[in-house]
Design a protein around this motif. Structure first.
Motif, PDB file in Angstrom:
ATOM      1  N   LEU A   1      11.042 -55.900  22.147  1.00 55.89           N
ATOM      2  CA  LEU A   1      10.436 -56.581  23.301  1.00 55.89           C
ATOM      3  C   LEU A   1      11.551 -57.045  24.246  1.00 55.89           C
ATOM      4  O   LEU A   1      12.507 -57.693  23.801  1.00 55.89           O
ATOM      5  CB  LEU A   1       9.603 -57.778  22.816  1.00 55.89           C
ATOM      6  CG  LEU A   1       8.367 -57.393  21.985  1.00 55.89           C
ATOM      7  CD1 LEU A   1       7.854 -58.563  21.156  1.00 55.89           C
ATOM      8  CD2 LEU A   1       7.249 -56.849  22.889  1.00 55.89           C
ATOM      9  N   ILE A   2      11.415 -56.701  25.505  1.00 47.49           N
ATOM     10  CA  ILE A   2      12.510 -56.990  26.444  1.00 47.49           C
ATOM     11  C   ILE A   2      12.513 -58.453  26.893  1.00 47.49           C
ATOM     12  O   ILE A   2      11.449 -59.062  27.023  1.00 47.49           O
ATOM     13  CB  ILE A   2      12.449 -56.046  27.669  1.00 47.49           C
ATOM     14  CG1 ILE A   2      13.746 -56.143  28.456  1.00 47.49           C
ATOM     15  CG2 ILE A   2      11.237 -56.329  28.545  1.00 47.49           C
ATOM     16  CD1 ILE A   2      13.972 -55.010  29.402  1.00 47.49           C
ATOM     17  N   ARG A   3      13.703 -58.990  27.090  1.00 45.14           N
ATOM     18  CA  ARG A   3      13.905 -60.328  27.637  1.00 45.14           C
ATOM     19  C   ARG A   3      14.964 -60.227  28.726  1.00 45.14           C
ATOM     20  O   ARG A   3      15.868 -59.397  28.631  1.00 45.14           O
ATOM     21  CB  ARG A   3      14.430 -61.298  26.554  1.00 45.14           C
ATOM     22  CG  ARG A   3      13.561 -61.396  25.296  1.00 45.14           C
ATOM     23  CD  ARG A   3      12.278 -62.150  25.595  1.00 45.14           C
ATOM     24  NE  ARG A   3      11.408 -62.305  24.436  1.00 45.14           N
ATOM     25  CZ  ARG A   3      10.267 -61.641  24.270  1.00 45.14           C
ATOM     26  NH1 ARG A   3       9.878 -60.713  25.134  1.00 45.14           N
ATOM     27  NH2 ARG A   3       9.495 -61.891  23.236  1.00 45.14           N
TER      28      ARG A   3
ATOM     29  N   ASP B   1      -1.778 -49.591  21.731  1.00 45.74           N
ATOM     30  CA  ASP B   1      -1.503 -51.029  21.825  1.00 45.74           C
ATOM     31  C   ASP B   1      -2.690 -51.781  22.438  1.00 45.74           C
ATOM     32  O   ASP B   1      -3.453 -51.212  23.222  1.00 45.74           O
ATOM     33  CB  ASP B   1      -0.267 -51.214  22.720  1.00 45.74           C
ATOM     34  CG  ASP B   1       0.493 -52.500  22.429  1.00 45.74           C
ATOM     35  OD1 ASP B   1       0.012 -53.315  21.626  1.00 45.74           O
ATOM     36  OD2 ASP B   1       1.577 -52.680  23.015  1.00 45.74           O
ATOM     37  N   ASP B   2      -2.807 -53.058  22.101  1.00 49.18           N
ATOM     38  CA  ASP B   2      -3.793 -53.969  22.717  1.00 49.18           C
ATOM     39  C   ASP B   2      -5.220 -53.433  22.615  1.00 49.18           C
ATOM     40  O   ASP B   2      -6.026 -53.604  23.544  1.00 49.18           O
ATOM     41  CB  ASP B   2      -3.467 -54.213  24.215  1.00 49.18           C
ATOM     42  CG  ASP B   2      -2.070 -54.772  24.423  1.00 49.18           C
ATOM     43  OD1 ASP B   2      -1.464 -55.223  23.435  1.00 49.18           O
ATOM     44  OD2 ASP B   2      -1.595 -54.757  25.564  1.00 49.18           O
ATOM     45  N   PHE B   3      -5.550 -52.763  21.511  1.00 43.54           N
ATOM     46  CA  PHE B   3      -6.885 -52.162  21.393  1.00 43.54           C
ATOM     47  C   PHE B   3      -7.962 -53.251  21.470  1.00 43.54           C
ATOM     48  O   PHE B   3      -7.856 -54.298  20.842  1.00 43.54           O
ATOM     49  CB  PHE B   3      -7.039 -51.369  20.088  1.00 43.54           C
ATOM     50  CG  PHE B   3      -8.349 -50.644  20.006  1.00 43.54           C
ATOM     51  CD1 PHE B   3      -8.557 -49.485  20.732  1.00 43.54           C
ATOM     52  CD2 PHE B   3      -9.395 -51.132  19.238  1.00 43.54           C
ATOM     53  CE1 PHE B   3      -9.782 -48.822  20.701  1.00 43.54           C
ATOM     54  CE2 PHE B   3     -10.617 -50.484  19.186  1.00 43.54           C
ATOM     55  CZ  PHE B   3     -10.804 -49.317  19.922  1.00 43.54           C
TER      56      PHE B   3
ATOM     57  N   VAL C   1       8.594 -49.126  20.343  1.00 36.09           N
ATOM     58  CA  VAL C   1       9.019 -49.357  21.730  1.00 36.09           C
ATOM     59  C   VAL C   1       7.800 -49.213  22.636  1.00 36.09           C
ATOM     60  O   VAL C   1       7.021 -48.267  22.498  1.00 36.09           O
ATOM     61  CB  VAL C   1      10.101 -48.322  22.129  1.00 36.09           C
ATOM     62  CG1 VAL C   1      10.472 -48.448  23.600  1.00 36.09           C
ATOM     63  CG2 VAL C   1      11.341 -48.480  21.246  1.00 36.09           C
ATOM     64  N   ASN C   2       7.640 -50.158  23.572  1.00 41.96           N
ATOM     65  CA  ASN C   2       6.513 -50.094  24.516  1.00 41.96           C
ATOM     66  C   ASN C   2       6.813 -49.136  25.663  1.00 41.96           C
ATOM     67  O   ASN C   2       7.908 -49.164  26.222  1.00 41.96           O
ATOM     68  CB  ASN C   2       6.252 -51.489  25.106  1.00 41.96           C
ATOM     69  CG  ASN C   2       5.713 -52.449  24.071  1.00 41.96           C
ATOM     70  OD1 ASN C   2       4.547 -52.382  23.720  1.00 41.96           O
ATOM     71  ND2 ASN C   2       6.583 -53.314  23.558  1.00 41.96           N
ATOM     72  N   LEU C   3       5.838 -48.324  25.995  1.00 47.01           N
ATOM     73  CA  LEU C   3       5.992 -47.432  27.148  1.00 47.01           C
ATOM     74  C   LEU C   3       4.992 -47.840  28.229  1.00 47.01           C
ATOM     75  O   LEU C   3       3.812 -48.043  27.944  1.00 47.01           O
ATOM     76  CB  LEU C   3       5.697 -45.984  26.769  1.00 47.01           C
ATOM     77  CG  LEU C   3       6.701 -45.249  25.885  1.00 47.01           C
ATOM     78  CD1 LEU C   3       6.290 -43.785  25.781  1.00 47.01           C
ATOM     79  CD2 LEU C   3       8.116 -45.364  26.421  1.00 47.01           C
ATOM     80  N   SER C   4       5.472 -47.950  29.452  1.00 39.67           N
ATOM     81  CA  SER C   4       4.568 -48.232  30.565  1.00 39.67           C
ATOM     82  C   SER C   4       3.755 -46.977  30.885  1.00 39.67           C
ATOM     83  O   SER C   4       4.124 -45.867  30.463  1.00 39.67           O
ATOM     84  CB  SER C   4       5.385 -48.613  31.792  1.00 39.67           C
ATOM     85  OG  SER C   4       6.173 -47.509  32.163  1.00 39.67           O
ATOM     86  N   ALA C   5       2.679 -47.160  31.660  1.00 36.95           N
ATOM     87  CA  ALA C   5       1.874 -46.000  32.076  1.00 36.95           C
ATOM     88  C   ALA C   5       2.740 -45.009  32.847  1.00 36.95           C
ATOM     89  O   ALA C   5       2.642 -43.797  32.662  1.00 36.95           O
ATOM     90  CB  ALA C   5       0.717 -46.480  32.947  1.00 36.95           C
TER      91      ALA C   5
ATOM     92  N   ASP D   1      -5.750 -56.079  19.498  1.00 35.32           N
ATOM     93  CA  ASP D   1      -5.214 -57.100  20.396  1.00 35.32           C
ATOM     94  C   ASP D   1      -5.385 -58.498  19.809  1.00 35.32           C
ATOM     95  O   ASP D   1      -6.373 -58.785  19.133  1.00 35.32           O
ATOM     96  CB  ASP D   1      -5.920 -57.027  21.752  1.00 35.32           C
ATOM     97  CG  ASP D   1      -5.244 -57.939  22.753  1.00 35.32           C
ATOM     98  OD1 ASP D   1      -4.128 -57.598  23.190  1.00 35.32           O
ATOM     99  OD2 ASP D   1      -5.816 -59.007  23.072  1.00 35.32           O
ATOM    100  N   ARG D   2      -4.433 -59.376  20.160  1.00 33.47           N
ATOM    101  CA  ARG D   2      -4.459 -60.705  19.546  1.00 33.47           C
ATOM    102  C   ARG D   2      -5.640 -61.551  20.003  1.00 33.47           C
ATOM    103  O   ARG D   2      -5.962 -62.553  19.363  1.00 33.47           O
ATOM    104  CB  ARG D   2      -3.141 -61.422  19.747  1.00 33.47           C
ATOM    105  CG  ARG D   2      -2.836 -61.881  21.132  1.00 33.47           C
ATOM    106  CD  ARG D   2      -1.635 -62.836  21.089  1.00 33.47           C
ATOM    107  NE  ARG D   2      -1.405 -63.412  22.386  1.00 33.47           N
ATOM    108  CZ  ARG D   2      -0.580 -62.905  23.278  1.00 33.47           C
ATOM    109  NH1 ARG D   2       0.115 -61.836  22.984  1.00 33.47           N
ATOM    110  NH2 ARG D   2      -0.431 -63.476  24.453  1.00 33.47           N
ATOM    111  N   SER D   3      -6.320 -61.159  21.065  1.00 33.82           N
ATOM    112  CA  SER D   3      -7.485 -61.948  21.490  1.00 33.82           C
ATOM    113  C   SER D   3      -8.621 -61.874  20.457  1.00 33.82           C
ATOM    114  O   SER D   3      -9.530 -62.690  20.466  1.00 33.82           O
ATOM    115  CB  SER D   3      -7.985 -61.472  22.857  1.00 33.82           C
ATOM    116  OG  SER D   3      -8.257 -60.089  22.815  1.00 33.82           O
TER     117      SER D   3
END
Ligand code: C2E
Ligand code: MG
Ligand code: MG
Length: 270
Positions: free
Chosen positions: A42-44, A161-163, A98-102, A184-186
């Protein structure tokens, strides 16, 4: 003009040149054993005063300007190098996600970018997971289908991610053969009594496993959530109950110690 008065998009590219970005790692935990199975990168953005900007504060701007392509590639290279080092030093089956953007996911050079990163870092493709959100995958479904097929052929693992936050389309779940589904955490809220959340999460776990996908629960903050997720046989967990994302040296200390998250639980909780 001082740097702080520059527009955000200029400050972001200067930050990359000045090495102000940092990849932090959050544990992904095998829920059946309590062992660390991998990490999400996760980027910071580290400011001069020692404070950090979280992705929510700058990723949307990076997406707007297209700078996200450069940034995602930088994260990918860093995370691949780190994964290769940890696989050599600790566990041959350790994986980094690793997260990939659209933008990155639909980029025509995606496959060669991933292949180059793996080769340059000496990382086996099985050590890399790429996380894509449902909306990113649906953005251009035909292109996504091709990308998924080629990445799978390369041996890279793919996570949705975030399903649950997007369309949660069953036809796309069928069409896109992801290896993992991240709830997803929600949805990871109150699992007590007759809470509807328990039924939804239990059903998502069963559905994903029937489709031969592993399931990850995001946002586990409490032991009752952990207990419920273990009872429905969710495979992997992530959340503040285990730990937040930390810089690589701090994460490495957990690996060195062979940390097991269940060791700290009482007999009643376990
Ligand atoms: P994500 O990929 O869904 O990552 C999980 C986010 O949930 C992280 O936020 C993590 O710190 C947070 N989280 C994990 N466990 C808990 C918990 O128990 N409680 C709470 N409240 N939060 C938890 P973070 O690091 O702020 O990242 C936010 C989003 O920014 C990520 O969501 C991802 O979509 C994006 N992102 C992060 N790094 C990158 C990157 O390198 N490239 C791209 N394209 N996107 C990134
Ligand atoms: Mg993610
Ligand atoms: Mg997520």
């Amino acid at each position: 003009m001082t740097r702080l008065s520059q527009p955000l998009h200029q400050r972001l590219s200067t930050a990359l040149v000045h090495d102000e970005f940092e990849v932090n790692y959050q544990p992904l935990v095998d829920l059946s054993t309590g062992e660390i199975a991998g990490a999400e990168a996760l980027i910071r953005w580290r400011h001069h005063d020692g404070t950090y900007a979280m992705p929510g504060a700058f990723i949307p701007q990076c997406e707007k300007t297209g700078f996200i392509i450069t940034l995602d590639q930088w994260v990918l290279k860093n995370a691949c190098a780190q994964a290769a080092a940890w696989r050599r030093k600790f566990a041959a089956n350790f994986t980094v996600a690793v997260n990939l953007s659209a933008h990155q996911f639909s980029h025509p050079l995606l496959i060669s970018v991933v292949r180059d990163a793996l080769r340059q870092c000496g990382l086996d493709a099985a050590g890399l997971e790429l996380e894509v959100t449902e909306s990113a995958a649906m953005h251009d479904a035909d292109q996504s289908e091709r990308a998924i097929e080629e990445l799978r052929a390369l041996g890279v693992r793919l996570s949705l991610d975030d399903f649950g936050t997007g369309y949660s389309s069953l036809s796309y779940l069928h069409r896109f053969p992801f290896h993992k589904l991240k709830i997803d955490r929600s949805f990871i809220g109150d699992f007590s009594g007759k809470a509807r959340g328990s039924a939804i999460v239990g059903a998502i776990v069963a559905l994903a496993q029937a489709l031969d996908m592993r399931v990850v629960a995001e946002g586990i903050e409490r032991v009752d959530q952990l207990t419920f997720l273990r009872s429905v046989r969710c495979d992997v967990g992530q959340g503040f109950w285990f730990g937040q994302a930390v810089p690589a040296p701090q994460f490495e200390r957990l690996l060195e110690a062979g940390h097991n998250y269940y060791a700290q639980m009482t007999a009643a909780e376990a």
